[in-house]
Design a protein around this motif. Structure first.
Motif: not given
Length: 200
Positions: A3, A36-37, A39-40, A43-44
């Motif tokens: 990550y 989607r990953v 985009t998340d 945002q983080d």
């Protein structure tokens, strides 16, 4: 890829995409991840930047994400841009200025295609020194900025108009940009390209 590595890569992609930005789908394709990953993670990252009081922020405009400075820091950027001592321009800035002078109006991407390297920093420097400015937007995807030279550029080189630029047919082939840049500014009365005397 873990990550944290992915976040680091995304930050780098945002940086190199410059003022045109990059959308989540492009990032997903480059990193081979689900949209989607991405985009998340974006945002983080936006939350992390604000929480850590970083000097940069991530903003979204028309679906494209950009890495930008904070509006609250604008006064400090202005002080840097208008300091009395500005020094000489780098070779990268000279090359970029020569391209803009002869091929304006021109976008950042077109400049980089000629130079073969990123030109964000050179464009920022030339804009801060008021040698170039935005003259419009290209009729293309993302409406990229078109750059042109300013009156200050003409004043500095003692040119009444752009039509008085030296003839340099060799410049059109773009194969020996460094040599042609040197030739261009040698022809302009052999003046050293410093910005100090513009303020005197």
């Amino acid at each position: 890829m873990n990550y944290q590595q992915l976040k680091s890569i995304i930050e780098g992609l945002l940086f190199v995409s410059g003022d045109e930005g990059i959308d989540a789908k492009q990032i997903a394709e480059v990193t081979e991840q689900d949209v989607r990953v991405i985009t998340d993670i974006l945002q983080d990252m936006k939350t992390d930047f604000a929480k850590e009081q970083r000097g940069m922020q991530i903003i979204e405009i028309a679906g494209a994400y950009q890495l930008t400075t904070l509006p609250a820091h604008a006064p400090y950027f202005e002080r840097l841009a208008f300091q009395p001592q500005r020094g000489t321009l780098s070779q990268a800035s000279l090359e970029t200025l020569a391209i803009i002078a002869y091929k304006q109006p021109i976008t950042r991407v077109e400049i980089e295609e000629i130079r073969g390297v990123k030109s964000d920093r050179a464009l920022q420097t030339l804009t801060a020194k008021e040698l170039i400015h935005e003259v419009g937007r290209a009729d293309a995807v993302g409406r990229p900025i078109l750059y042109g030279t300013t009156k200050s550029f003409l004043d500095h080189f003692g040119l009444p108009s752009l039509s008085e630029l030296p003839e340099t047919s060799a410049f059109d082939n773009d194969h020996n940009l460094e040599e042609e840049t040197r030739m261009l500014f040698d022809k302009l009365d052999s003046r050293q390209l410093t910005i100090d005397d513009m303020d005197s």
